[in-house]
Write a protein that holds these residues in place. Structure first.
Motif, PDB file in Angstrom:
ATOM      1  N   PRO A   3       0.833  -1.211   0.000  1.00  0.00           N
ATOM      2  CA  PRO A   3       0.000   0.000   0.000  1.00  0.00           C
ATOM      3  C   PRO A   3       0.866   1.260   0.000  1.00  0.00           C
ATOM      4  O   PRO A   3       2.018   1.244   0.444  1.00  0.00           O
ATOM      5  N   LYS A   4       0.308   2.336  -0.531  1.00  0.00           N
ATOM      6  CA  LYS A   4       1.022   3.608  -0.529  1.00  0.00           C
ATOM      7  C   LYS A   4       1.225   4.066   0.911  1.00  0.00           C
ATOM      8  O   LYS A   4       0.306   4.054   1.718  1.00  0.00           O
ATOM      9  N   LEU A   5       2.450   4.430   1.230  1.00  0.00           N
ATOM     10  CA  LEU A   5       2.794   4.788   2.597  1.00  0.00           C
ATOM     11  C   LEU A   5       2.375   6.215   2.901  1.00  0.00           C
ATOM     12  O   LEU A   5       2.846   7.167   2.271  1.00  0.00           O
ATOM     13  N   ASN A   6       1.468   6.358   3.865  1.00  0.00           N
ATOM     14  CA  ASN A   6       1.056   7.668   4.364  1.00  0.00           C
ATOM     15  C   ASN A   6       1.986   8.028   5.516  1.00  0.00           C
ATOM     16  O   ASN A   6       1.766   7.635   6.664  1.00  0.00           O
ATOM     17  N   CYS A  43      -2.753  -3.250  14.432  1.00  0.00           N
ATOM     18  CA  CYS A  43      -3.418  -3.755  13.226  1.00  0.00           C
ATOM     19  C   CYS A  43      -3.251  -2.771  12.065  1.00  0.00           C
ATOM     20  O   CYS A  43      -3.064  -3.179  10.912  1.00  0.00           O
ATOM     21  N   GLU A  44      -3.307  -1.478  12.380  1.00  0.00           N
ATOM     22  CA  GLU A  44      -3.139  -0.463  11.341  1.00  0.00           C
ATOM     23  C   GLU A  44      -1.710  -0.460  10.804  1.00  0.00           C
ATOM     24  O   GLU A  44      -1.489  -0.296   9.596  1.00  0.00           O
ATOM     25  N   VAL A  45      -0.733  -0.664  11.701  1.00  0.00           N
ATOM     26  CA  VAL A  45       0.662  -0.736  11.268  1.00  0.00           C
ATOM     27  C   VAL A  45       0.854  -1.901  10.303  1.00  0.00           C
ATOM     28  O   VAL A  45       1.506  -1.767   9.259  1.00  0.00           O
ATOM     29  N   ARG A  46       0.259  -3.031  10.626  1.00  0.00           N
ATOM     30  CA  ARG A  46       0.387  -4.202   9.757  1.00  0.00           C
ATOM     31  C   ARG A  46      -0.299  -3.982   8.411  1.00  0.00           C
ATOM     32  O   ARG A  46       0.270  -4.306   7.357  1.00  0.00           O
ATOM     33  N   ALA A  47      -1.519  -3.434   8.441  1.00  0.00           N
ATOM     34  CA  ALA A  47      -2.266  -3.239   7.197  1.00  0.00           C
ATOM     35  C   ALA A  47      -1.607  -2.200   6.298  1.00  0.00           C
ATOM     36  O   ALA A  47      -1.528  -2.366   5.075  1.00  0.00           O
ATOM     37  N   TYR A  50       3.397   0.282   7.969  1.00  0.00           N
ATOM     38  CA  TYR A  50       4.055   1.490   8.472  1.00  0.00           C
ATOM     39  C   TYR A  50       5.489   1.240   8.914  1.00  0.00           C
ATOM     40  O   TYR A  50       6.248   2.190   9.125  1.00  0.00           O
ATOM     41  N   TRP A  51       5.869  -0.037   9.083  1.00  0.00           N
ATOM     42  CA  TRP A  51       7.252  -0.316   9.493  1.00  0.00           C
ATOM     43  C   TRP A  51       8.259   0.172   8.457  1.00  0.00           C
ATOM     44  O   TRP A  51       9.425   0.372   8.771  1.00  0.00           O
ATOM     45  N   ARG A  52       7.791   0.389   7.220  1.00  0.00           N
ATOM     46  CA  ARG A  52       8.706   0.865   6.168  1.00  0.00           C
ATOM     47  C   ARG A  52       9.247   2.245   6.490  1.00  0.00           C
ATOM     48  O   ARG A  52      10.330   2.615   6.021  1.00  0.00           O
ATOM     49  N   LEU A  53       8.492   2.995   7.287  1.00  0.00           N
ATOM     50  CA  LEU A  53       8.955   4.330   7.662  1.00  0.00           C
ATOM     51  C   LEU A  53      10.245   4.251   8.470  1.00  0.00           C
ATOM     52  O   LEU A  53      11.053   5.188   8.454  1.00  0.00           O
TER      53      LEU A  53
END
Length: 229
Positions: A3-6, A43-47, A50-53
């Protein structure tokens, strides 16, 4: 495709997780009032990945950083968020995350017929150990006698043990206790060992224990295949 990283939202969520974990280190009481929120953010981090940040490679790497040596607890928080009905979530602060994790096992067994009020009352009124026994009795249909095992392991051994238990839990379903997961691991080992030494009695015993963990439909399919063989 990922997914696109916000980045803005990701940074907000990651900061909230760190803030909650900071409170947890200071007070067990804070943990019991924040675990629902923590599960939602995880759950939001996984979906959203967000770890890519933080230039991490996977969600497991993220959990290893935030929950060193105890990723299982993070998965409990997430499971509570994902499976707990809305009418129960408002009661969770009074229940605590450990009993809530047990309650999820009941819900996952039959979500459509989950009796909310009686189980919430039991979770609120019973001590943790007694409530765990009540859940075990509901899942297995019997109150089998239990015992506690105590043995020391080195910290370097914990990652392998935790990973093995997590894999077994994914295979058996999260409604099974860690005791069942450990039994499956041991039965699988014994089945391989008995196969090597041609011990048919030991192999049969191990196979029976492994079959016990199968869903009823898979048990029937296995019996049909054995009869046809």
């Amino acid at each position: 495709m990922p997914p696109k990283l916000n980045s803005k939202r990701a940074r907000f969520v990651l900061d909230k997780i760190d803030q909650i974990l900071g409170w947890e280190r200071d007070s067990d009481n804070e943990r019991d009032t924040k675990f629902v929120e923590l599960g939602r953010y995880l759950c939001e981090v996984r979906a959203g990945q967000y770890w890519r940040l933080e230039k991490l490679k996977s969600f497991d790497d993220f959990l290893e950083c935030r929950f060193p040596g105890s990723r299982r607890r993070a998965y409990y928080f997430m499971s509570i968020h994902e499976h707990m009905p809305k009418q129960v979530k408002s009661e969770l602060k009074a229940i605590g995350w450990k009993k809530a994790a047990e309650l999820v096992k009941v819900i996952r067994r039959d979500p459509e017929h989950f009796e909310c009020a009686p189980w919430v009352h039991k979770a609120k009124s019973m001590p943790k150990e007694k409530f765990t026994d009540e859940v075990e009795k509901f899942l297995t249909g019997s109150a089998e006698a239990s015992d506690l095992l105590y043995f020391k392991v080195y910290k370097s051994q914990l990652p392998v043990i935790e990973e093995a238990l997590e894999v077994a839990a994914r295979m058996l379903g999260s409604d099974k206790s860690r005791g069942y997961c450990l039994e499956m691991i041991c039965a699988d080992f014994l089945a391989g060992a008995n196969l090597e030494v041609a011990d048919s009695d030991g192999l049969l015993c191990s196979a029976k224990r492994l079959c016990k963990f199968l869903p009823d439909q898979d048990k029937r399919s296995l019996v049909a295949e054995l009869i046809a063989a």
